[in-house]
Design a protein around this motif. Structure first.
Motif, PDB file in Angstrom:
ATOM      1  N   VAL A 127       0.850  -1.187   0.000  1.00 40.66           N
ATOM      2  CA  VAL A 127       0.000   0.000   0.000  1.00 40.66           C
ATOM      3  C   VAL A 127       0.889   1.242   0.000  1.00 40.66           C
ATOM      4  N   GLU A 128       0.408   2.288  -0.599  1.00 42.47           N
ATOM      5  CA  GLU A 128       1.169   3.531  -0.699  1.00 42.47           C
ATOM      6  C   GLU A 128       1.522   4.080   0.680  1.00 42.47           C
ATOM      7  N   GLY A 129       2.722   4.599   0.780  1.00 45.85           N
ATOM      8  CA  GLY A 129       3.168   5.211   2.013  1.00 45.85           C
ATOM      9  C   GLY A 129       3.962   4.291   2.926  1.00 45.85           C
ATOM     10  N   GLN A 130       3.991   3.001   2.606  1.00 47.52           N
ATOM     11  CA  GLN A 130       4.782   2.069   3.413  1.00 47.52           C
ATOM     12  C   GLN A 130       6.150   1.884   2.765  1.00 47.52           C
ATOM     13  N   ARG A 131       7.176   1.757   3.598  1.00 46.79           N
ATOM     14  CA  ARG A 131       8.557   1.719   3.106  1.00 46.79           C
ATOM     15  C   ARG A 131       8.985   0.336   2.649  1.00 46.79           C
ATOM     16  N   SER A 132       8.822  -0.673   3.517  1.00 50.47           N
ATOM     17  CA  SER A 132       9.280  -2.013   3.139  1.00 50.47           C
ATOM     18  C   SER A 132       8.731  -3.057   4.101  1.00 50.47           C
ATOM     19  N   ILE A 133       8.783  -4.291   3.664  1.00 52.61           N
ATOM     20  CA  ILE A 133       8.398  -5.447   4.476  1.00 52.61           C
ATOM     21  C   ILE A 133       9.683  -6.034   5.048  1.00 52.61           C
ATOM     22  N   ASN A 134       9.619  -6.586   6.244  1.00 50.25           N
ATOM     23  CA  ASN A 134      10.781  -7.248   6.839  1.00 50.25           C
ATOM     24  C   ASN A 134      11.392  -8.218   5.833  1.00 50.25           C
ATOM     25  N   ILE A 135      12.707  -8.255   5.774  1.00 49.22           N
ATOM     26  CA  ILE A 135      13.380  -9.072   4.768  1.00 49.22           C
ATOM     27  C   ILE A 135      13.059 -10.553   4.897  1.00 49.22           C
ATOM     28  N   ALA A 136      12.976 -11.054   6.117  1.00 52.99           N
ATOM     29  CA  ALA A 136      12.661 -12.481   6.275  1.00 52.99           C
ATOM     30  C   ALA A 136      11.268 -12.788   5.733  1.00 52.99           C
ATOM     31  N   MET A 137      10.328 -11.874   5.944  1.00 51.68           N
ATOM     32  CA  MET A 137       8.979 -12.051   5.403  1.00 51.68           C
ATOM     33  C   MET A 137       9.003 -11.973   3.871  1.00 51.68           C
ATOM     34  N   SER A 138       9.772 -11.038   3.331  1.00 50.59           N
ATOM     35  CA  SER A 138       9.895 -10.903   1.879  1.00 50.59           C
ATOM     36  C   SER A 138      10.490 -12.161   1.260  1.00 50.59           C
ATOM     37  N   VAL A 139      11.538 -12.681   1.891  1.00 50.64           N
ATOM     38  CA  VAL A 139      12.160 -13.917   1.396  1.00 50.64           C
ATOM     39  C   VAL A 139      11.132 -15.044   1.389  1.00 50.64           C
ATOM     40  N   ALA A 140      10.372 -15.173   2.470  1.00 49.98           N
ATOM     41  CA  ALA A 140       9.376 -16.246   2.552  1.00 49.98           C
ATOM     42  C   ALA A 140       8.310 -16.108   1.468  1.00 49.98           C
ATOM     43  N   MET A 141       7.827 -14.879   1.250  1.00 51.79           N
ATOM     44  CA  MET A 141       6.777 -14.668   0.251  1.00 51.79           C
ATOM     45  C   MET A 141       7.272 -15.021  -1.152  1.00 51.79           C
ATOM     46  N   ILE A 142       8.408 -14.472  -1.518  1.00 52.94           N
ATOM     47  CA  ILE A 142       8.918 -14.672  -2.881  1.00 52.94           C
ATOM     48  C   ILE A 142       9.378 -16.112  -3.090  1.00 52.94           C
ATOM     49  N   THR A 143      10.045 -16.678  -2.112  1.00 48.01           N
ATOM     50  CA  THR A 143      10.500 -18.062  -2.220  1.00 48.01           C
ATOM     51  C   THR A 143       9.313 -19.007  -2.322  1.00 48.01           C
ATOM     52  N   GLY A 144       8.263 -18.732  -1.546  1.00 47.66           N
ATOM     53  CA  GLY A 144       7.066 -19.557  -1.625  1.00 47.66           C
ATOM     54  C   GLY A 144       6.459 -19.562  -3.017  1.00 47.66           C
ATOM     55  N   GLU A 145       6.413 -18.383  -3.643  1.00 50.56           N
ATOM     56  CA  GLU A 145       5.876 -18.298  -5.008  1.00 50.56           C
ATOM     57  C   GLU A 145       6.793 -19.019  -6.002  1.00 50.56           C
ATOM     58  N   ALA A 146       8.089 -18.849  -5.844  1.00 52.62           N
ATOM     59  CA  ALA A 146       9.031 -19.535  -6.746  1.00 52.62           C
ATOM     60  C   ALA A 146       8.901 -21.048  -6.617  1.00 52.62           C
ATOM     61  N   LEU A 147       8.761 -21.532  -5.394  1.00 52.81           N
ATOM     62  CA  LEU A 147       8.597 -22.981  -5.194  1.00 52.81           C
ATOM     63  C   LEU A 147       7.241 -23.464  -5.704  1.00 52.81           C
ATOM     64  N   ARG A 148       6.218 -22.667  -5.525  1.00 50.18           N
ATOM     65  CA  ARG A 148       4.898 -23.035  -6.044  1.00 50.18           C
ATOM     66  C   ARG A 148       4.955 -23.253  -7.555  1.00 50.18           C
ATOM     67  N   GLN A 149       5.692 -22.355  -8.231  1.00 52.29           N
ATOM     68  CA  GLN A 149       5.783 -22.457  -9.678  1.00 52.29           C
ATOM     69  C   GLN A 149       6.700 -23.570 -10.155  1.00 52.29           C
TER      70      GLN A 149
END
Length: 153
Positions: A127-149
């Protein structure tokens, strides 16, 4: 063991790195740490967050960006950078099973010369105005999608 790897560029926070190592151990992924890190690799916070999982991770430490990039180029793997400056959503990106998913420093991301070397750049929309998501959470989200695919079909 999956071929997919997580790369951390000069990580700042031992606890986040430990959490990522634990995630990688549980999912059978390799991790590359591109030094210098902002903490001693034997830091007690790293060990606490990673618990006894750290011994199960295929962990490679690279003394600098140049050494990492030399290794990566020799393997022919794509470098996929998670960046707040990217335009493509990670959920719209087509991952390959041998990709290297690169995440920047918690405090500063990656410098331009590293950003420029990435084969692709992906974004977690926020959402607009937010700076970033915690890196561990970001890694989990992106890695989960990569593994799903790639691996969880």
């Amino acid at each position: 063991m999956n071929l997919l790897r997580i790369a951390l560029y000069q990580p700042d926070i031992a606890g986040n790195t430990g959490t990522i190592l634990r995630l990688a151990a549980c999912l059978g992924l390799g991790v590359d740490i591109i030094e210098p890190a902002g903490f001693d690799i034997s830091d007690r916070n790293l060990k606490r967050a990673g618990m006894d999982y750290i011994a199960s991770v295929d962990l490679v430490r690279h003394v600098n960006w140049e050494q990492f990039e030399s290794w990566r180029a020799s393997t022919g793997r794509r470098l996929i950078l998670a960046s707040t400056k990217a335009a493509e959503r990670y959920t719209d990106f087509t991952f390959r099973s041998d990709d290297v998913l690169l995440f920047g420093r918690e405090s500063a991301g990656v410098p331009d010369h590293v950003h420029d070397r990435a084969d692709s750049r992906i974004l977690i929309p926020m959402v607009e105005g937010q700076r970033s998501i915690n890196i561990a959470m970001s890694v989990a989200m992106i890695t989960g999608e990569a593994l799903r695919q790639t691996a969880w079909r």
